[in-house]
Design a protein around this motif. Structure first.
Motif, PDB file in Angstrom:
ATOM      1  N   UNK A  39       0.406  -1.165  -0.138  1.00 32.71           N
ATOM      2  CA  UNK A  39       0.112   0.178  -0.021  1.00 32.71           C
ATOM      3  C   UNK A  39       0.761   1.497   0.096  1.00 32.71           C
ATOM      4  N   UNK A  72      -2.118  -1.566 -10.100  1.00 32.66           N
ATOM      5  CA  UNK A  72      -2.005  -2.736 -10.367  1.00 32.66           C
ATOM      6  C   UNK A  72      -2.230  -3.107 -11.507  1.00 32.66           C
ATOM      7  N   UNK A  85      -3.338  -9.716  -3.808  1.00 29.91           N
ATOM      8  CA  UNK A  85      -4.759  -9.253  -3.293  1.00 29.91           C
ATOM      9  C   UNK A  85      -4.279  -7.769  -3.882  1.00 29.91           C
ATOM     10  N   UNK A  86      -3.441  -6.800  -2.727  1.00 27.82           N
ATOM     11  CA  UNK A  86      -3.564  -5.793  -2.682  1.00 27.82           C
ATOM     12  C   UNK A  86      -3.033  -5.397  -4.615  1.00 27.82           C
ATOM     13  N   UNK A  87      -2.489  -6.262  -5.412  1.00 27.25           N
ATOM     14  CA  UNK A  87      -2.058  -5.289  -6.425  1.00 27.25           C
ATOM     15  C   UNK A  87      -2.940  -6.065  -8.062  1.00 27.25           C
ATOM     16  N   UNK A  88      -4.552  -6.393  -7.629  1.00 29.58           N
ATOM     17  CA  UNK A  88      -5.287  -7.524  -7.984  1.00 29.58           C
ATOM     18  C   UNK A  88      -4.484  -8.064  -9.317  1.00 29.58           C
ATOM     19  N   UNK A  89      -2.987  -8.696  -9.055  1.00 22.73           N
ATOM     20  CA  UNK A  89      -2.412  -9.808  -9.707  1.00 22.73           C
ATOM     21  C   UNK A  89      -3.226 -10.574 -10.110  1.00 22.73           C
ATOM     22  N   UNK A  90      -3.195 -11.706 -11.257  1.00 23.02           N
ATOM     23  CA  UNK A  90      -3.352 -13.272 -10.948  1.00 23.02           C
ATOM     24  C   UNK A  90      -1.958 -14.433 -10.321  1.00 23.02           C
TER      25      UNK A  90
END
Lengths: 550, 304
Positions: free
Chosen positions: B146, B162, B250-255
């Motif tokens: 963050x 992200x 999750x924080x970086x909306x990364x698969x």
């Protein structure tokens, strides 16, 4: 505030959406299809309208889903994230109006019931691959929903169609009641009156897909869907992004946007960072950011609130003493929780529920009142109901925001001499215990699967739905009769009376204790125009455009 | 030795598969009910249960699963009804890319800074570096993420906040940096201690007495001797990263496979959960096997 487009809905609705937990169960469409017969004139159903300036074509709207929808197979749609994309990609005979409060024609040019038989004439429409939409495709889509091999969680939507039971049991090859007359005409014979049938036809579960493309896709179907919606799936990166491009041959005209991109962003802080960095055009506004934007004159016009068609409640296990067997005990809970304090804790993002039915779904006018917080009255009722000094178990989901609200209620009830043990559990355990009745008191909620009071009240109160929606295990033959009668009634006012009776009975007997109706809040970029706020939180982007230079 | 370990991988994988499968059944909650939805009738739930194959005896389900594994079939996701293998393949790429980028960067930073800290012991540099590495270990991953988002995406507007970009995408920089900070922080402390220990060894004094430069002694002798424990630390860290850093994803909306497994657990998507646990286990076994090979190599080199 940016004026809302208003060509087809009176006064440009300001219903709004915003934060929502995983509202599994939203599917959706159409308003109180009271008598339901002729289709709204609505050729302008999705006609885009200017907000400020003339709409322009082009651009990509960057929005989000919280979780990868997994599949857009219409038969498998049961989750909120699926519905978000489906509302823009799939097309059925009917569709939800952009503001989420009405039914509009979709692929049906005419659909009229005569007795228990609907005759549907399809408009001249094509699928996203350019092939024509035919009555055969409609029948294929409906048959597929009830096929036991599909194992659709929403197969019951077609239960009123003749031959449904046989088809669902695998004893018949398709629905006998759905017959193709010619390429553009089909008839749907119901086994009995179903006043909610039109609303059901607007469900994304009954979207029409191309038979040829579906069979060709095989196992890939769901990731590759050929329907006739305003946008066409063009790419899907698992867990990352889904992109849909404008359908040039959409029956109601090509959308203004070139494409919509849904990024999979589950974390609300990440969504807000993306919004503030300009890489996301729409975001739910979480409580931690709400005041900052809502109090900023530059952003205030873009912060939208809307009453939702959603009710939060406590379900009381009516099979368990003492709560289930004592009305004063249930009244003690009803009067013992401070809904206003909960609303304050949610920064005003909810309204008090005085009835199971939310205002947007025709809450009866005489429902006003409900339980007003009164701890002394609650204490007296608790003593009379035999729950003073006894520990009750309150089951809830383990979402942090929900646990915080449950702790507030727990504290309220303690002040009234009622001891409540809070048990937050994960979603799978919650669903199982709710279905089996393994609780005294449980947080519960309801959103409609299709936009009709039947979809709201029948699952909650019909004895045939005990364990499958009727988590209170409420069993009242009179209510069953009213619900069945309302579904058979073709007369709007008569339906209204029946549902008022049911709602009032629920308020009297309190198998469910109404708590709150959500208010959705979100924010969108200044360049986003023509954005209508859906009461079901299912925005339709076919009317959206992006203002250059804004 | 190495060949025997490689040969054991399929056996271990089968054991992991059986254990995981049985473990799944001890989880509370009904996957069919969850897949069918809260308002589905018992009839619908039964149909879904049959379609998912959950109505068969447990031994038959385990047998079918192992048979499927032999044929490269990880089953069908109960949530998406898509083949699990395809979904895992899609999320594994980003996980592997991130893990390798992070580990390479962490080794470069950790070994360099740790060695410098050891060589400059007593000056202000060493305590500062050690304080920095301690801080990096104390901060939770999501907090680092963050902070980096706020600084590099919002205030400096340099990097996307992200996204699921690959090796050459700027979207990988912030999640990689988030993971590198604690990984490198740990390596700094570890390498510093290892190098300091070896600096006092007799062979170092001998090498210096023979006229070798301090740099060549450190690089050619000290670090080579410290290589084995460094490999152990790096392989453990790499295995952790390959298991997926769900919070960072999750924080970086990364698969990634960590988030995929977590979502599968939440939705009781047993085939997806089993498949991801199995693949993660295989990757960990592979890393451990490679680490063993690296130990042998390092031992021979240091002995030579």
């Amino acid at each position: 505030m940016t004026p809302m487009p208003s060509t087809n809905s009176p006064a440009g609705h300001l219903r709004r959406r915003g934060r929502a937990p995983a509202l599994a169960g939203v599917a959706a469409l159409a308003l109180l299809a009271a008598g339901c017969s002729a289709i709204d004139s609505g050729e302008d159903a999705a006609a885009p309208a200017a907000a400020t300036g003339d709409p322009v074509r082009g651009g990509t709207l960057r929005t989000f889903v919280s979780n990868d929808p997994g599949s857009l197979d219409p038969a498998l749609i049961s989750g909120y994230d699926q519905s978000l994309v489906a509302a823009n990609v799939l097309e059925g005979l009917f569709r939800l109006s952009p503001d989420g409060t009405g039914i509009r024609p979709g692929l049906a040019d005419r659909a009229e019931p005569a007795g228990n038989t609907w005759t549907v004439t399809l408009r001249d429409a094509t699928f996203s691959d350019g092939s024509p939409v035919t009555a055969e495709d409609v029948k294929f889509s409906f048959d597929r929903l009830v096929d036991p091999d599909t194992a659709s969680p929403r197969a019951a939507l077609l239960d009123s169609v003749a031959g449904s039971a046989e088809a669902r049991a695998g004893r018949a090859d398709g629905l006998a009641g759905v017959r193709v007359v010619d390429a553009r005409t089909l008839t749907i014979e119901l086994s009995g009156p179903d006043a909610a049938f039109r609303a059901k036809l607007a469900s994304p579960n009954l979207a029409v897909v191309s038979r040829r493309a579906t069979e060709a896709a095989g196992r890939r179907f769901g990731r590759e869907v050929v329907s006739a919606g305003p946008f066409t799936l063009s790419s899907w990166t698992t867990g990352s992004t889904i992109t849909a491009t404008a359908s040039e041959n959409y029956w109601n005209g090509r959308p203004y946007l070139d494409s919509v991109e849904w990024s999979v962003i589950g974390d609300e802080s990440t969504r807000m960072v993306n919004f503030e960095a300009g890489t996301l055009d729409i975001a739910w506004l979480p409580p931690s950011h709400y005041a900052r934007y809502a109090n900023d004159p530059a952003w205030k016009p873009y912060v939208q609130r809307a009453d939702s068609i959603h009710t939060e409640m406590f379900a009381v296990n009516m099979d368990r003493a003492p709560l289930g067997t004592s009305l004063p005990a249930r009244q003690a809970i009803c009067f013992g929780v401070d809904r206003d304090a909960a609303i304050a804790g949610l920064q005003g993002r909810a309204t008090r529920a005085v009835s199971l039915l939310p205002p947007g779904l025709g809450a009866p006018a005489d429902a006003a009142g409900g339980c007003t917080y009164d701890k002394d009255r609650a204490r007296t009722l608790a003593e009379r109901g035999g729950i003073a000094g006894r520990e009750l178990v309150l089951m809830s989901r383990s979402w942090p925001s929900q646990v915080a609200t449950m702790q507030l209620y727990q504290s309220n009830l303690k002040d009234a001499g009622i001891t409540v043990k809070l048990e937050p559990v994960d979603d799978a355990v919650y669903a199982q215990r709710l279905a089996r009745g393994e609780f005294d008191l449980a947080w519960d909620y309801r959103v409609p699967d299709y936009l009709d009071r039947d979809s709201f009240l029948a699952p909650l109160l019909s004895s045939s739905r005990i364990g499958s929606g009727n988590s209170a295990r409420f069993d009242d033959p009179r209510v069953d009769g009213e619900l069945a009668g309302a579904l058979r009634a073709t007369d709007g006012p008569a339906r209204g009376t029946s549902y008022s009776t049911v709602d009032r009975t629920a308020a009297d007997q309190l198998p469910y204790i109404p708590l709150l109706h959500n208010v959705y809040v979100d924010i969108h970029a200044k360049k986003v125009r023509g954005y209508r706020y859906s009461a079901l939180d299912l925005p339709d982007y076919s009317t959206v455009w992006l203002a250059p230079g804004a | 030795m190495l060949v025997r370990r490689i040969a054991m991988i399929p056996v271990l994988a089968a054991g992991v598969a059986v254990c995981c499968y049985l473990l799944m059944f001890s989880l509370p909650g009904d996957p069919a009910r969850l897949a069918a939805g809260p308002n589905a009738s018992e009839e619908t739930v039964a149909t879904v249960r049959a379609a998912l194959g959950l109505d068969r005896p447990l031994w038959q389900q385990v047998g079918d699963y192992l048979w499927g594994l032999l044929h490269g079939d990880l089953g069908i996701s109960t949530r998406s009804r898509q083949p699990v293998l395809g979904e895992i393949t899609a999320v594994l790429g980003p996980t592997l890319t991130l893990a390798l980028v992070v580990e390479v960067a962490a080794v470069l930073v950790g070994v360099t800074v740790g060695t410098l800290a050891a060589l400059h012991g007593g000056r202000w540099v060493s305590p500062a570096l050690l304080a920095g590495s301690a801080l990096s270990l104390c901060l939770p991953l999501f907090a680092i993420g963050l902070i980096l988002q706020l600084v590099f995406s919002l205030y400096l507007d340099l990097l996307p906040p992200s996204g699921g970009g690959g090796l050459f995408s700027t979207a990988i920089i912030l999640p990689a940096l988030t993971c590198v900070i604690p990984s490198a922080g740990f390596l700094v402390r570890f390498v510093r201690t290892a190098v300091e220990d070896h600096l006092a060894d007799d062979f170092v004094r001998t090498a210096l007495a023979k006229g070798l430069t301090r740099r060549s002694v450190v690089v050619g002798h000290v670090l080579r001797s410290a290589l084995t424990p460094i490999i152990a630390v790096v392989s453990t860290d790499l295995a952790r990263l390959l298991g997926g850093v769900a919070l960072v994803e999750v924080v970086f909306a990364r698969p990634g496979i960590g988030k995929y497994a977590f979502d599968a657990l939440e939705t009781r998507d047993l085939p997806a959960l089993l498949g991801s646990l199995l693949v993660i286990s295989l990757l960990v076994l592979l890393v451990n096997t490679l680490a063993d090979a690296a130990y042998d190599l390092a031992d021979r080199r240091s002995a030579g």
